[in-house]
Design a protein around this motif. Structure first.
Motif, PDB file in Angstrom:
ATOM      1  N   TYR A 152      -4.936  13.643 -12.398  1.00  0.00           N
ATOM      2  CA  TYR A 152      -6.346  13.907 -12.107  1.00  0.00           C
ATOM      3  C   TYR A 152      -6.484  14.964 -11.013  1.00  0.00           C
ATOM      4  O   TYR A 152      -7.308  15.876 -11.100  1.00  0.00           O
ATOM      5  N   GLU A 153      -5.622  14.845  -9.986  1.00  0.00           N
ATOM      6  CA  GLU A 153      -5.688  15.788  -8.860  1.00  0.00           C
ATOM      7  C   GLU A 153      -4.993  17.113  -9.209  1.00  0.00           C
ATOM      8  O   GLU A 153      -5.160  18.102  -8.508  1.00  0.00           O
ATOM      9  N   GLY A 154      -4.185  17.094 -10.247  1.00  0.00           N
ATOM     10  CA  GLY A 154      -3.425  18.296 -10.612  1.00  0.00           C
ATOM     11  C   GLY A 154      -2.378  18.655  -9.571  1.00  0.00           C
ATOM     12  O   GLY A 154      -2.207  19.818  -9.208  1.00  0.00           O
ATOM     13  N   ILE A 155      -1.664  17.639  -9.115  1.00  0.00           N
ATOM     14  CA  ILE A 155      -0.723  17.843  -8.001  1.00  0.00           C
ATOM     15  C   ILE A 155       0.663  17.316  -8.365  1.00  0.00           C
ATOM     16  O   ILE A 155       0.824  16.578  -9.336  1.00  0.00           O
ATOM     17  N   ASP A 156       1.667  17.693  -7.545  1.00  0.00           N
ATOM     18  CA  ASP A 156       2.956  17.022  -7.646  1.00  0.00           C
ATOM     19  C   ASP A 156       3.416  16.598  -6.258  1.00  0.00           C
ATOM     20  O   ASP A 156       2.707  16.809  -5.266  1.00  0.00           O
ATOM     21  N   LEU A 157       4.597  15.953  -6.201  1.00  0.00           N
ATOM     22  CA  LEU A 157       5.069  15.398  -4.936  1.00  0.00           C
ATOM     23  C   LEU A 157       6.101  16.330  -4.299  1.00  0.00           C
ATOM     24  O   LEU A 157       7.111  16.649  -4.913  1.00  0.00           O
ATOM     25  N   ALA A 158       5.812  16.748  -3.078  1.00  0.00           N
ATOM     26  CA  ALA A 158       6.766  17.566  -2.328  1.00  0.00           C
ATOM     27  C   ALA A 158       7.794  16.679  -1.631  1.00  0.00           C
ATOM     28  O   ALA A 158       8.970  17.020  -1.536  1.00  0.00           O
ATOM     29  N   HIS A 159       7.320  15.518  -1.142  1.00  0.00           N
ATOM     30  CA  HIS A 159       8.187  14.594  -0.404  1.00  0.00           C
ATOM     31  C   HIS A 159       7.801  13.160  -0.719  1.00  0.00           C
ATOM     32  O   HIS A 159       6.620  12.870  -0.931  1.00  0.00           O
ATOM     33  N   ILE A 160       8.805  12.290  -0.726  1.00  0.00           N
ATOM     34  CA  ILE A 160       8.542  10.849  -0.698  1.00  0.00           C
ATOM     35  C   ILE A 160       9.148  10.319   0.592  1.00  0.00           C
ATOM     36  O   ILE A 160      10.330  10.553   0.877  1.00  0.00           O
ATOM     37  N   PHE A 161       8.336   9.630   1.388  1.00  0.00           N
ATOM     38  CA  PHE A 161       8.794   9.020   2.635  1.00  0.00           C
ATOM     39  C   PHE A 161       8.921   7.511   2.419  1.00  0.00           C
ATOM     40  O   PHE A 161       7.998   6.867   1.945  1.00  0.00           O
ATOM     41  N   ILE A 162      10.062   6.967   2.811  1.00  0.00           N
ATOM     42  CA  ILE A 162      10.278   5.522   2.731  1.00  0.00           C
ATOM     43  C   ILE A 162      10.177   4.952   4.148  1.00  0.00           C
ATOM     44  O   ILE A 162      10.921   5.374   5.039  1.00  0.00           O
TER      45      ILE A 162
ATOM     46  N   ASN B 105       0.846  -1.192   0.000  1.00  0.00           N
ATOM     47  CA  ASN B 105       0.000   0.000   0.000  1.00  0.00           C
ATOM     48  C   ASN B 105       0.882   1.243   0.000  1.00  0.00           C
ATOM     49  O   ASN B 105       1.774   1.370   0.854  1.00  0.00           O
ATOM     50  N   THR B 106       0.658   2.144  -0.937  1.00  0.00           N
ATOM     51  CA  THR B 106       1.338   3.435  -0.890  1.00  0.00           C
ATOM     52  C   THR B 106       0.248   4.489  -0.711  1.00  0.00           C
ATOM     53  O   THR B 106      -0.913   4.255  -1.077  1.00  0.00           O
ATOM     54  N   TYR B 107       0.603   5.615  -0.118  1.00  0.00           N
ATOM     55  CA  TYR B 107      -0.418   6.599   0.240  1.00  0.00           C
ATOM     56  C   TYR B 107       0.014   8.005  -0.176  1.00  0.00           C
ATOM     57  O   TYR B 107       1.158   8.401   0.079  1.00  0.00           O
ATOM     58  N   ILE B 108      -0.904   8.738  -0.766  1.00  0.00           N
ATOM     59  CA  ILE B 108      -0.683  10.160  -1.054  1.00  0.00           C
ATOM     60  C   ILE B 108      -1.427  10.954   0.012  1.00  0.00           C
ATOM     61  O   ILE B 108      -2.632  10.771   0.218  1.00  0.00           O
ATOM     62  N   ILE B 109      -0.665  11.836   0.671  1.00  0.00           N
ATOM     63  CA  ILE B 109      -1.203  12.552   1.832  1.00  0.00           C
ATOM     64  C   ILE B 109      -1.232  14.049   1.550  1.00  0.00           C
ATOM     65  O   ILE B 109      -0.268  14.601   1.018  1.00  0.00           O
ATOM     66  N   GLY B 110      -2.320  14.694   1.998  1.00  0.00           N
ATOM     67  CA  GLY B 110      -2.453  16.142   1.865  1.00  0.00           C
ATOM     68  C   GLY B 110      -3.659  16.479   1.008  1.00  0.00           C
ATOM     69  O   GLY B 110      -4.296  15.596   0.408  1.00  0.00           O
ATOM     70  N   SER B 111      -3.978  17.780   0.949  1.00  0.00           N
ATOM     71  CA  SER B 111      -5.150  18.197   0.170  1.00  0.00           C
ATOM     72  C   SER B 111      -4.820  19.330  -0.805  1.00  0.00           C
ATOM     73  O   SER B 111      -5.680  19.779  -1.542  1.00  0.00           O
ATOM     74  N   GLY B 112      -3.549  19.766  -0.792  1.00  0.00           N
ATOM     75  CA  GLY B 112      -3.182  20.908  -1.632  1.00  0.00           C
ATOM     76  C   GLY B 112      -2.508  20.472  -2.923  1.00  0.00           C
ATOM     77  O   GLY B 112      -2.621  19.321  -3.362  1.00  0.00           O
ATOM     78  N   LYS B 113      -1.795  21.401  -3.525  1.00  0.00           N
ATOM     79  CA  LYS B 113      -1.132  21.144  -4.816  1.00  0.00           C
ATOM     80  C   LYS B 113       0.128  20.297  -4.671  1.00  0.00           C
ATOM     81  O   LYS B 113       0.597  19.697  -5.634  1.00  0.00           O
ATOM     82  N   ARG B 114       0.725  20.313  -3.490  1.00  0.00           N
ATOM     83  CA  ARG B 114       1.960  19.562  -3.283  1.00  0.00           C
ATOM     84  C   ARG B 114       1.745  18.583  -2.139  1.00  0.00           C
ATOM     85  O   ARG B 114       1.356  18.976  -1.040  1.00  0.00           O
ATOM     86  N   ARG B 115       1.985  17.314  -2.398  1.00  0.00           N
ATOM     87  CA  ARG B 115       1.631  16.299  -1.397  1.00  0.00           C
ATOM     88  C   ARG B 115       2.792  15.359  -1.090  1.00  0.00           C
ATOM     89  O   ARG B 115       3.848  15.437  -1.709  1.00  0.00           O
ATOM     90  N   ILE B 116       2.532  14.481  -0.135  1.00  0.00           N
ATOM     91  CA  ILE B 116       3.542  13.521   0.328  1.00  0.00           C
ATOM     92  C   ILE B 116       3.146  12.132  -0.164  1.00  0.00           C
ATOM     93  O   ILE B 116       1.969  11.766  -0.081  1.00  0.00           O
TER      94      ILE B 116
END
Ligand SMILES: [Zn+2]
Length: 214
Positions: free
Chosen positions: A65-75, A32-43
């Motif tokens: 679809y969300e029109g977003i990009d990734l601010a951080h990737i957490f491993i 399972n991978t998860y995208i977190i946040g509600s703004g334009k830049r997410r984790i």
């Protein structure tokens, strides 16, 4: 039988789950991978495995679809099914990872990871907090499954993303039982309302349940 996990699930306003499409006897239905946040830049929490185009396509579709990009990737930890997809994400989603920082707890085993040199991995600090719109995440060291394992506490929801420290179906294997029991106690002490595991279904924790006996 465990409930089927769809490829993409909008769990809440600030959480989207994307299945790694890497089912096996070890990964269950996949990571399972998860995208977190509600703004334009997410984790993004965890990356799935290497060479799974289906996962990259789902991730791309969600980001577009969300029109977003990734601010951080957490491993969460250095196992192949959590970090293996990192290079593919950077290679195939360049426009979505242009300003993305990658974070992990360091381990002596990191030298064995197959990560291209141009992807820099920064070290988490215990208790470090990251904020994006709609989500604040505190890093929670949780060794046991591996020496480098971390979990993630989403403060707004009092939810924990547990990596492989707690699984949704079945019991997590661990390298160090003492550390694992200690980490479970640390997570239990937060009294999370919900646990989002690295494999398997979501765990809802009843408020009446006495979990102090962990
Ligand atoms: Zn795993």
């Amino acid at each position: 039988m465990a409930a089927v996990i769809p490829c993409v699930t909008r769990i809440s306003q600030n959480i989207i789950r994307i299945l790694g499409c890497n089912p096996s006897s070890e990964t269950q239905q996949g990571t399972n991978t998860y995208i977190i946040g509600s703004g334009k830049r997410r984790i993004l929490i965890d990356c799935g495995e290497a060479d799974v185009p289906q996962y990259i396509n789902h991730l791309r579709a969600v980001l577009n679809y969300e029109g977003i990009d990734l601010a951080h990737i957490f491993i969460s930890h250095g196992h192949e099914d959590h970090i293996g997809g990192l290079a593919d994400i950077f290679e195939h989603l360049k426009d979505k990872t242009k300003h993305c920082q990658v974070w992990k707890h360091p381990s002596p085993k990191d030298s064995g990871l197959n990560i291209p040199k141009h992807i820099e991995i920064e070290n988490f600090k215990e208790g470090q907090e990251f904020a994006v719109e709609g989500a604040t995440i505190r890093i929670l060291r949780s060794p046991g499954h591996t020496d480098d394992h971390v979990a993630f506490h989403l403060l707004e929801d009092n939810a924990v993303f547990s990596g492989d420290c707690i699984l949704g179906d079945g019991v997590a294997v661990c390298e160090d039982l003492f550390d694992q029991v200690h980490s479970l106690g640390e997570i239990a002490s937060l009294r999370p309302s919900v646990v989002y595991p690295g494999h398997g279904n979501i765990i809802h924790v009843s408020t009446e349940r006495n979990i102090t006996r962990f």
